[in-house]
Design an enzyme around this catalytic site. Structure first.
Site, short mmCIF file in Angstrom:
data_model
loop_
_atom_site.label_atom_id
_atom_site.label_comp_id
_atom_site.label_asym_id
_atom_site.label_seq_id
_atom_site.Cartn_x
_atom_site.Cartn_y
_atom_site.Cartn_z
CG ASP A 36 11.69 3.77 -6.50
OD1 ASP A 36 10.85 4.14 -7.33
OD2 ASP A 36 12.93 3.82 -6.72
CG ASP A 52 16.71 -4.83 -7.08
OD1 ASP A 52 15.97 -4.79 -8.08
OD2 ASP A 52 17.92 -5.10 -7.13
CB VAL A 53 10.96 -5.11 -8.88
CG1 VAL A 53 10.13 -4.08 -8.12
CG2 VAL A 53 11.59 -4.52 -10.14
CG ASN A 79 5.17 2.86 -12.54
OD1 ASN A 79 4.76 3.23 -13.65
ND2 ASN A 79 6.15 3.48 -11.89
CE1 TYR A 144 10.54 0.17 -21.53
CE2 TYR A 144 9.47 0.84 -23.57
CZ TYR A 144 9.53 0.85 -22.20
OH TYR A 144 8.58 1.53 -21.48
CE LYS A 148 7.48 -1.32 -20.02
NZ LYS A 148 7.01 -1.28 -18.63
CB ALA A 177 5.08 9.67 -20.13
CB THR A 179 8.91 10.49 -16.61
OG1 THR A 179 9.71 9.67 -17.48
CG2 THR A 179 7.43 10.18 -16.84
P1 NAD Z 1 11.31 6.92 -14.09
O1 NAD Z 1 12.71 6.51 -14.44
O2 NAD Z 1 10.97 8.36 -13.91
O3 NAD Z 1 10.84 6.12 -12.78
C1 NAD Z 1 11.10 4.75 -12.63
C2 NAD Z 1 11.19 4.41 -11.15
O4 NAD Z 1 11.40 2.99 -11.06
C3 NAD Z 1 12.37 5.09 -10.44
O5 NAD Z 1 11.93 5.67 -9.22
C4 NAD Z 1 13.35 3.95 -10.20
O6 NAD Z 1 14.14 4.12 -9.01
C5 NAD Z 1 12.41 2.75 -10.09
N1 NAD Z 1 13.09 1.49 -10.37
C6 NAD Z 1 13.89 1.20 -11.43
N2 NAD Z 1 14.38 -0.05 -11.30
C7 NAD Z 1 13.87 -0.56 -10.16
C8 NAD Z 1 14.01 -1.80 -9.48
N3 NAD Z 1 14.82 -2.77 -9.94
N4 NAD Z 1 13.32 -1.99 -8.33
C9 NAD Z 1 12.54 -1.00 -7.82
N5 NAD Z 1 12.37 0.20 -8.41
C10 NAD Z 1 13.04 0.42 -9.56
O7 NAD Z 1 10.39 6.24 -15.23
P2 NAD Z 1 8.91 6.53 -15.77
O8 NAD Z 1 9.05 7.20 -17.08
O9 NAD Z 1 8.06 7.10 -14.71
O10 NAD Z 1 8.47 5.01 -16.09
C11 NAD Z 1 7.68 4.24 -15.23
C12 NAD Z 1 7.09 3.08 -16.03
O11 NAD Z 1 6.41 3.60 -17.16
C13 NAD Z 1 8.11 2.07 -16.56
O12 NAD Z 1 7.59 0.76 -16.42
C14 NAD Z 1 8.21 2.43 -18.03
O13 NAD Z 1 8.56 1.32 -18.84
C15 NAD Z 1 6.79 2.88 -18.32
N6 NAD Z 1 6.66 3.75 -19.48
C16 NAD Z 1 7.30 4.96 -19.52
C17 NAD Z 1 7.14 5.76 -20.65
C18 NAD Z 1 7.80 7.10 -20.77
O14 NAD Z 1 7.84 7.64 -21.88
N7 NAD Z 1 8.31 7.70 -19.70
C19 NAD Z 1 6.34 5.32 -21.72
C20 NAD Z 1 5.71 4.08 -21.63
C21 NAD Z 1 5.87 3.31 -20.50
#
Ligand code: NAD
Length: 252
Positions: A36, A52-53, A79, A144, A148, A177, A179
């Site tokens: 992360d 950093d991905v 993720n 976005y 996806k 979700a 979060t």
């Molecule tokens: P979040 O923001 O709570 O967590 C995302 C994490 O990714 C964070 O810890 C952040 O530091 C890390 N991150 C961001 N950029 C990064 C990078 N360049 N390198 C390494 N780490 C990095 O988000 P979340 O809601 O848990 O989302 C996680 C995944 O779920 C994402 O791919 C998002 O697109 C997907 N998603 C989320 C939702 C939603 O409603 N929350 C819905 C559908 C899909």
């Protein structure tokens, strides 16, 4: 404890869906590394590695460190991701490249670096976090959704390419979700309560998805118990993609 003896890496595992996934994998017996940007927030008990991905050098270093600390890699949960709002007019080319670089190429880089380890595993699985935005047209989410949609196609192509090497590739499609990500989105809205109510109402089960529910789907797809499941996108969206209900007031 179907993950006993297995080693898993979770990108974006320091928050939200990724943190819930890292936690559940540990509870089911896996040893876990979280990769992360801000690994200090990762759940207790994991190997927390800065990564950093969007940077291939950073990914290669982090994946190698994870493999050394865990003793191999059997499972990759791709993720990490970022959001983007607006229509195609709202973001310039630099922003389109930045978000694709994280959300799509990030998964490519991590999977590519992990493949040599996955090929040595007898239970290799990759699970990508996709979204309902890949399969339904949502307003104000052009960039976005495009990322996806690419993740969904990439999942199928990777599943085809790596099946004969014993590596399964699937994805989950969460609805909205609850979060920290959505917390940030709501606090930026003009009327956060109304925005939350609108997001809840959009999902037929009438609430936001819990990160633990998405984690359970990711862990299911990653599990050796799902050894015949590959190339699948699993919706975790309260029926948002598949169902067409009548309004609650017009029961049945
Ligand atoms: P979040 O923001 O709570 O967590 C995302 C994490 O990714 C964070 O810890 C952040 O530091 C890390 N991150 C961001 N950029 C990064 C990078 N360049 N390198 C390494 N780490 C990095 O988000 P979340 O809601 O848990 O989302 C996680 C995944 O779920 C994402 O791919 C998002 O697109 C997907 N998603 C989320 C939702 C939603 O409603 N929350 C819905 C559908 C899909």
């Amino acid at each position: 404890m179907e993950f006993a003896g297995l080693k898993a890496i979770v990108t974006g595992g320091a928050s939200g869906i990724g943190a819930a996934t890292a936690q559940l994998l540990q509870e089911r017996g896996a040893v876990v590394a979280v990769l992360d940007l801000r690994p200090e927030q990762a759940p207790e008990g994991v190997a927390a590695i800065q990564c950093d991905v969007s940077d291939d050098g950073s990914v290669r270093r982090a994946v190698q460190e994870a493999a050394e600390r865990l003793g191999g890699i059997d499972v990759v949960a791709n993720n990490a991701g970022v959001g983007a709002q607006g229509t195609i007019e709202s973001n310039d080319d630099d922003e389109w490249h930045r978000v694709f670089d994280i959300n799509v190429l990030g998964m490519v880089r991590v999977s590519r670096a992990a493949l040599p380890y996955l090929r040595q595993s007898s239970h290799a699985a990759i699970v990508n976090t996709c979204s309902v935005a890949a399969t339904a047209g949502l307003p104000q989410r052009a960039l976005y959704s495009a990322t996806k949609g690419a993740v969904l196609s990439l999942t199928l192509a990777m599943a085809a390419d790596h099946l004969q090497e014993g590596i399964r590739v699937n994805c989950v499609n969460p609805g909205t979700a609850d979060t920290p990500w959505i917390g940030r989105l709501l606090s930026a809205a003009a009327d956060p309560e109304a925005e939350r109510a609108a997001l809840e109402a959009r999902q037929p089960h009438g609430r936001l998805v819990c990160p633990e529910e998405v984690a359970a789907a990711i862990v299911y797809l990653a599990s050796p118990l799902a050894g015949s499941t590959t190339g699948v996108d699993l919706a975790v969206d309260g029926g948002m993609q598949a169902l067409r209900l009548r309004p609650r007031s017009a029961a049945s």
